[in-house]
Design a protein around this motif. Structure first.
Motif, PDB file in Angstrom:
ATOM      1  N   MET A  57      30.014  44.130  21.795  1.00 13.27           N
ATOM      2  CA  MET A  57      29.590  42.904  22.477  1.00 13.27           C
ATOM      3  C   MET A  57      27.984  43.018  22.613  1.00 13.27           C
ATOM      4  SD  MET A  57      32.720  42.695  25.393  1.00 13.27           S
ATOM      5  CE  MET A  57      34.289  42.701  25.098  1.00 13.27           C
ATOM      6  N   MET A  58      27.730  44.154  22.881  1.00  8.78           N
ATOM      7  CA  MET A  58      26.331  44.310  23.083  1.00  8.78           C
ATOM      8  C   MET A  58      25.426  43.828  21.597  1.00  8.78           C
ATOM      9  SD  MET A  58      26.043  47.341  25.841  1.00  8.78           S
ATOM     10  CE  MET A  58      24.390  47.278  26.273  1.00  8.78           C
ATOM     11  N   ALA A  88      25.202  40.304  20.936  1.00  5.59           N
ATOM     12  CA  ALA A  88      24.551  39.690  21.832  1.00  5.59           C
ATOM     13  C   ALA A  88      22.770  39.889  21.090  1.00  5.59           C
ATOM     14  CB  ALA A  88      24.268  40.150  23.207  1.00  5.59           C
ATOM     15  N   VAL A 140      24.060  34.442  31.194  1.00  5.33           N
ATOM     16  CA  VAL A 140      25.303  34.466  30.301  1.00  5.33           C
ATOM     17  C   VAL A 140      26.266  33.694  31.173  1.00  5.33           C
ATOM     18  CG1 VAL A 140      26.955  35.765  29.206  1.00  5.33           C
ATOM     19  CG2 VAL A 140      24.596  36.429  29.465  1.00  5.33           C
ATOM     20  N   ASP A 165      29.990  33.963  31.706  1.00  7.29           N
ATOM     21  CA  ASP A 165      31.225  34.377  31.406  1.00  7.29           C
ATOM     22  C   ASP A 165      32.258  33.803  32.520  1.00  7.29           C
ATOM     23  OD1 ASP A 165      33.015  36.346  30.914  1.00  7.29           O
ATOM     24  OD2 ASP A 165      32.096  37.965  31.680  1.00  7.29           O
ATOM     25  N   PHE A 183      24.022  31.687  27.098  1.00 10.86           N
ATOM     26  CA  PHE A 183      24.881  32.234  26.115  1.00 10.86           C
ATOM     27  C   PHE A 183      26.459  32.322  26.727  1.00 10.86           C
ATOM     28  CE2 PHE A 183      20.830  34.215  25.937  1.00 10.86           C
ATOM     29  CZ  PHE A 183      20.583  34.270  24.695  1.00 10.86           C
ATOM     30  N   GLU A 197      30.529  32.609  25.041  1.00  7.69           N
ATOM     31  CA  GLU A 197      31.414  33.120  24.045  1.00  7.69           C
ATOM     32  C   GLU A 197      32.524  32.382  23.900  1.00  7.69           C
ATOM     33  OE1 GLU A 197      33.922  34.442  22.415  1.00  7.69           O
ATOM     34  OE2 GLU A 197      34.601  36.143  23.713  1.00  7.69           O
ATOM     35  N   PHE A 202      32.732  39.526  28.741  1.00  7.65           N
ATOM     36  CA  PHE A 202      31.693  39.986  27.702  1.00  7.65           C
ATOM     37  C   PHE A 202      30.401  39.809  28.540  1.00  7.65           C
ATOM     38  CE2 PHE A 202      31.598  35.497  27.826  1.00  7.65           C
ATOM     39  CZ  PHE A 202      30.071  35.113  27.612  1.00  7.65           C
ATOM     40  N   TYR A 248      26.668  41.565  27.493  1.00  7.44           N
ATOM     41  CA  TYR A 248      25.988  40.589  26.890  1.00  7.44           C
ATOM     42  C   TYR A 248      24.405  40.776  27.627  1.00  7.44           C
ATOM     43  CZ  TYR A 248      27.315  37.399  23.108  1.00  7.44           C
ATOM     44  OH  TYR A 248      27.564  36.605  21.888  1.00  7.44           O
ATOM     45  N   SER A 296      22.472  43.788  27.002  1.00  9.49           N
ATOM     46  CA  SER A 296      21.906  43.723  25.754  1.00  9.49           C
ATOM     47  C   SER A 296      20.640  42.678  25.724  1.00  9.49           C
ATOM     48  CB  SER A 296      22.744  43.155  24.832  1.00  9.49           C
ATOM     49  OG  SER A 296      22.208  43.145  23.449  1.00  9.49           O
ATOM     50  N   ASN A 344      24.059  37.424  34.662  1.00  8.48           N
ATOM     51  CA  ASN A 344      25.541  37.278  34.164  1.00  8.48           C
ATOM     52  C   ASN A 344      26.255  36.227  35.218  1.00  8.48           C
ATOM     53  OD1 ASN A 344      28.268  37.636  33.358  1.00  8.48           O
ATOM     54  ND2 ASN A 344      28.560  39.487  34.569  1.00  8.48           N
TER      55      ASN A 344
END
Length: 577
Positions: A56-57, A60, A398, A400, A421, A423, A431, A435, A438, A450
């Motif tokens: 996952m990282m 990213a 991100v 999520d 970002f 997914e 994730f 992410y 990263s 996140n």
């Protein structure tokens, strides 16, 4: 002629490709590789707390910068743990290189029954574009170069090399120039240009279009075609719909913006497809984020122009009138030049874009009304708006969580690609924290967030330990409704029952503090900005546990329609008019 272990040769080959990071967990059979990594500074190793986070990282890294990274797994369970993260990379077309060890050659392929036996190549076969076992250290340069070639050609994706433990430790003499070959010598570094005839046909279609619609996918980001999309949209007076992998191709305050991310973006997206006469799809696979019960919203009656480096994406699932197997940036440059050379000579529908913008404005007004909800327990829209208002201008975010991402998608402003970002391909809950870590490694001077749900956060919250050890001050913002909210809602709606959906009683802020991070609980929208200020000022990885209630998002019916695909997919679709 240098004599090196295979592990040392591997690290030199990674440095040639400018791989910035390797993610994983140290293991006994990985000792030669760990030793080789410790002897250099070009590739930084970051130890995680579960191997699933490693790919996952690594994924990213490409999402955030366009570079490739490495995910490392010990033989047996270490490699098996990588699998779920490899699905994230594969389904989102994000290239990375996975490296696993295995039993020594005398006991592997076929395996002889030792503990930790695993046919890792077979496990990874459906999760990669290409994978191989390295049986001889002398072949390692050839196979590493092929891995990068496969990962980055056509539709990008993850690749895998399984290196038995004795091969990893074995020494070999390598030619003097083996580590002097630049990537340009063994793989294509520029995408193909489109055929001139296809460009001319596409330009003719766009000149004749009264209501053109541009759909921009992740290929636009990968190829660096953002400016070309914006230029073309200006020439055509067209709305632009970015997919979830292309958030920011048009800014959320752009006059061409009608929503992003597909069917969860509101009424304007559906209206755009219903009214468009020509659809220009660039670097887009038309995943189910742009479907309803009958499949892709680009129908057979649309005159579709499709641009993609992957030939298998041309004609499926959307039929086209013009197809270009080409790099998005090069194709759009040629298309813009063709349109400019011939002059506009168009009779566009002057109400086309303005009408869609009005539909979008009404949708945004509805969201704003939800955000003003006075209930003592926060409406998710109220929290999403508080987040949007408080995010620093240079923030990376991100999205999520399942339903939580819908609210993030609506409210979080975006003005550039590689700043927001999601997914969408595997939709793997949890994730977000890997992410975000990263992204923080790639951008140490920018704040990284996140935005997640409480259920999603539970999948990878152990990586708070990674964040603290590595000094990565990401901020996790949890929409905490103490339940698998969308599942509970679905159980009640479908069969009038509720079972195993409660997540009550967890104090995520206390968990964060237990990891040595900053943690605070937020119960009101007006508390959010001050709490965020304290989190950022702490300089620590942070968790803001924001207590919300579950409210169904206005796009939920559209999402439900997409999920009915297959039941209604073969019903006839009437043409407009």
């Amino acid at each position: 002629m240098p004599r090196l272990t295979a592990a040392q040769a591997l690290v030199r080959l990674l440095a040639i490709e400018q791989v910035p990071f390797a993610f994983g967990i140290v293991g006994g059979k990985l000792a030669p590789l760990m030793h080789a990594l410790s002897q250099q500074q070009a590739v930084r190793f970051v130890g995680v707390r579960h191997e699933a986070s490693a790919p996952m990282m690594a994924a990213a890294v490409h999402a955030g910068s366009g570079r490739m990274a490495v995910a490392v797994g010990e033989m047996g369970p270490g490699g098996l743990n990588l699998a779920s993260g490899m699905g994230v990379a594969l389904n989102n077309n994000l290239p990375l290189l996975a490296i696993t060890t295995n039993q020594h050659r005398a006991a592997a392929y076929p395996h002889s029954g030792m503990f930790m036996d695993l046919d890792t190549k077979a496990v990874f076969a459906p999760l990669t574009k290409w994978n191989a076992v390295v049986h001889d250290p002398r072949r390692l340069p050839e196979l590493v170069r092929r891995a990068f070639r496969e990962a980055l050609s056509g539709r990008p994706g993850p690749v895998h090399l399984d290196i038995p433990q004795d091969v990893l430790a074995a020494t070999a003499d390598y030619p003097d120039d083996e580590f002097a070959l630049p990537p340009e010598r063994y793989r294509a570094t520029l995408g193909p240009r489109p055929a001139a005839e296809s460009v001319a046909r596409a330009a003719d279609l766009l000149r004749a279009a009264r209501r053109p619609l541009v759909v921009a996918g992740g290929g636009v980001v990968t190829s660096g075609a953002v400016d070309a999309v914006r230029t073309l949209a200006g020439l055509l007076g067209a709305p632009v719909v970015p997919t979830q992998m292309a958030l920011g191709v048009v800014a959320s305050d752009s006059p061409h913006f009608i929503g992003h991310g597909g069917l969860i973006s509101g009424d304007a997206l559906r209206a755009a497809f219903e009214q468009a006469d020509v659809v220009l799809a660039v670097g887009c696979r038309f995943s189910s984020w742009m479907w309803d019960a009958r499949g892709p919203l680009a129908r057979r009656h649309h005159r579709t122009i499709s641009i993609n480096t992957d030939p298998s994406a041309l004609g499926h699932p959307v039929l086209h009138e013009v197809a270009m197997q080409a790099d998005a940036r090069l194709a759009l440059q040629d298309l813009v030049a063709a349109l400019a050379a011939e002059g506009p000579e168009r009779t566009p529908d002057g109400d086309w874009l303005a009408g869609l913008r009005e539909v979008r404005a009404r949708y945004v007004e509805g969201l704003a009304a939800m955000a003003r909800d006075p209930d003592p327990t926060m409406h998710p829209a109220a929290l999403a708006k508080a987040i949007a208002d408080a995010l620093p201008g240079d923030a990376l975010a991100v999205f999520d969580g399942g339903h939580t991402t819908f609210w993030s998608n609506d409210f979080t402003p975006v003005d550039a690609v590689r700043t927001r970002f999601h997914e969408p391909g595997m939709s793997h809950l949890g994730f977000g924290l890997p992410y975000a870590l990263s992204l923080q490694l790639q951008h140490p001077d920018r704040p990284v967030f996140n935005i997640t749900g409480d259920g999603s956060f539970g999948f990878t919250l152990n990586e708070l330990d990674t964040a603290r050890r590595a000094g990565l001050p990401v901020v996790c913002i949890i929409h905490n409704n103490a339940a698998w909210g969308i599942i509970r809602s679905g159980q009640r709606a479908q069969l009038d029952f509720e079972f195993a959906t409660s997540l009550e009683g967890t104090d995520h802020a206390a968990i964060a503090r237990g990891f040595g991070c900053f943690g605070e609980t937020v119960t009101r929208a007006e508390q959010f900005a001050p709490a965020l200020g304290r989190a950022l000022a702490s300089g620590l990885p942070s968790v803001l546990d924001c207590r919300t209630r579950f409210v169904s998002h206005p796009a939920a019916p559209a999402f439900g329609s997409m999920n009915r695909f297959g039941f209604e997919a073969f019903m006839p679709v009437p043409a407009p008019g």
